[in-house]
Design an enzyme around this catalytic site. Structure first.
Site: not given
Length: 591
Positions: A198, A440, A464, A474
């Site tokens: 984020h 994804e 993704d 990740r």
């Protein structure tokens, strides 16, 4: 110097500003006079009453929208609010320690947190999340009443001063990322999080330098410290000397001067050196991002992440609220064109009314489309709002996290049923809204030919796709190095999907971070991609990049990359090619 991962390019020299956890370590404030105690207790009690009324409304609304079981979380929060033990402890802190209501609540929260942390049982340790949520709600009602000097937002105090602000945090949660949108932030440094966290998304959407994964930076920084953030190299310097400060200020000026010069291309067409046209679209999280996309000359919105509306909402947004928000998004998007992705919750993006599940690997568990199949009303409400908003522009609907053709057929049937219901109810909606699939999950990429027979368009979510392809989280620093976008596997899978779309004439976009990274954009263009969607801040530089190469050049680059065996070989090769095309673009690329 601290070393982390550069997640948003650029350099900034600024002043540190720490974002503490909600109701975390803050200095406690005291009342000036014992005579203020009764009024302060009454102020706290009013805030509790208002919180209870608010939660009762949430229980009714969530039960109506999603059913009684989804409202259980708010029922448990109501019980916590009405707990006489909580009120007694806060009253005692105000009376005996003469604390303000806000500080008394904070002191009790800290006490609860310490107690829960000692309990050797995951369920009870996780209950502190509910306690913190309830206390945050009470504190928000306290902060609306005058009289307490520290009654500001418990998560964020507005920084003051004229120097650039560098936000320093352990992590930035989704709701915090959105609430920070209006602050004058010039750089971000976090201890946890990766290139698709984020903090990174916030930073790139606003075009500010950011570094994540900086171990123990919170232990080394206090408010007011001078800091240097190098978002390309992943370097953070705390309290730099005069020589380092001068050197980095020079780099900062050059970087922003070059970025400013690129803004001049906003009205120029997005074409290669030999005239091949491309569409450069924007990834957005909110209305401000849509307006930013217009300012940089985007052709439209290629990805609107609807979950941020839900993450910043106290309860589930209803159909009318969603419709109005989507209408504003499309009307403020370039060309009134937007691809709206249905909710992609789960993983690190959770909302209380869907419950909290202690999953060992939430990113590969109950998330995204999988949630909808247990909560179909949540999806049908969103589909209704999107279809209705489609009358105000050109809207497409994108389904994330598709794994099987069966899932897609089920979703298409839901859309068809919603359209029929809206028609029966006489509610106006757009009949021509296209539906698409986000590729994804590797299983969907492998079965792309079958997927293409059931969908109108394809959007490749490289973020993704990479982590699922290499089976590595990740945001886990132990394995994040495996999530390398410049890798043979990811380029070969994307090439396979692009070829399948080209054979069938299906529109295809890459909307992950690879689309805005110069090295990978060169290869994607060479593979035949003509629709890129990225953070608005990167559109000017990708436009400049593509204007610097011919289609034949890019095709040669892509062909060569597909023959290479390692990420190191690909990185070295593309660095040389990018340097040939534009040394300055090579300098500001962050991968």
């Amino acid at each position: 110097m601290h070393k982390g991962v550069g997640v948003s390019p650029g350099v900034v020299v600024g002043v540190a500003y720490r974002v503490e956890s909600v109701l975390g370590s803050r200095e406690l404030s005291m009342l000036e006079d014992q005579a203020q105690v009764p009024a302060e207790i009454a102020r706290f009690d009013r805030a509790v009453e208002e919180t209870a009324v608010e939660l009762e409304t949430f229980v009714q609304r969530v039960a109506l929208e999603l059913g009684d079981s989804a409202a259980d979380i708010f029922k448990s929060h109501l019980q916590l609010v009405g707990d006489p033990g909580l009120a007694g402890k806060v009253h005692a802190a105000i009376e005996k320690r003469r604390l303000t209501a806000f500080s008394a609540l904070q002191a009790v929260m800290n006490s609860y947190a310490a107690q829960f942390a000692r309990i050797d049982h995951d369920y009870f340790r996780e209950r502190i999340i509910d306690v913190r949520d309830v206390m945050t709600r009470i504190s928000s009602h306290l902060s609306r009443k005058a009289g307490d000097p520290d009654d500001s937002d418990p998560a964020v105090d507005s920084p003051r001063g004229e120097e650039p602000v560098v936000l320093v945090a352990h992590e930035i949660l989704p709701s915090q990322a959105m609430s920070l949108g209006d602050l004058p932030i010039a750089g971000i440094v976090t201890e946890v999080g990766g290139g698709t966290g984020h903090a990174a998304i916030l930073a790139r959407s606003r075009g500010i330098p950011a570094v994540s994964g900086v171990d123990n930076i919170m232990d080394d920084v206090v408010n007011g410290d001078h800091m240097i953030v190098d978002g390309r190299e992943g370097h953070v310097i705390v309290r730099p000397d005069r020589e380092a400060t001068a050197a980095y200020r020079k780099v900062q000026r050059e970087y922003f001067h070059y970025k400013d010069s690129l803004i001049a291309n906003r009205d120029q067409p997005a074409v290669s050196c030999d005239g091949t046209r491309v569409e450069l679209l924007a990834n957005i999280n909110n209305l401000a991002d849509a307006q930013a996309a217009e300012q940089v000359g985007a052709a439209g919105v290629g990805l609107f992440r609807t979950e941020y509306l839900f993450l910043t909402h106290h309860d589930v947004p209803g159909e009318e609220e969603q419709y109005e928000y989507y209408r504003q998004i499309v009307q403020n998007s370039p060309g009134k064109t937007a691809v709206i992705r249905t909710l992609d919750l789960g993983g690190d993006k959770t909302v209380p009314y869907l419950g909290r599940r202690n999953e060992p690997n939430p990113f590969m568990g109950w998330r995204s489309i999988r949630i909808f199949f247990e909560n179909p009303k949540l999806l049908t409400t969103q589909i209704r709002a999107i279809l209705r908003a489609g009358r105000h522009g050109k809207i497409s609907m994108l389904f994330p996290m598709i794994t099987t053709v069966e899932e897609l057929r089920r979703l298409n049937a839901m859309v068809k049923e919603v359209k029929a219901t809206l028609k029966r109810e006489g509610i106006p909606f757009a009949e021509d809204v296209k539906t698409g699939v986000m590729i994804e999950v590797p299983a969907a990429a492998v079965c792309i030919d079958a997927i293409l027979r059931e969908t109108d368009f394809i959007s490749i979510g490289s973020n993704d796709l990479i982590q699922y392809l290499v089976a590595a989280d990740r945001d886990n620093p132990k394995v994040a190095h495996l999530c390398e976008p410049l890798s043979p596997s990811i380029f070969r899978v994307i090439h396979m999907v692009l070829e399948a779309c080209q054979r069938t004439g299906t529109p295809v976009t890459v909307c992950g971070e690879m689309a805005g990274q110069a090295r990978s954009a060169l290869v994607l263009f060479g593979m035949g991609l003509r629709r890129f969607s990225m953070s608005p801040a990167f559109i000017p530089q990708v436009k400049a990049l593509l204007a610097s190469v011919t289609t034949a050049q890019a095709e040669r680059f892509a062909h060569h990359v597909l023959q290479l065996s390692t990420s190191e070989e690909i990185r070295a090769y593309l660095t040389e090619r990018l340097r040939e095309v534009s040394r300055m673009l090579e300098a500001i690329d962050y991968v």
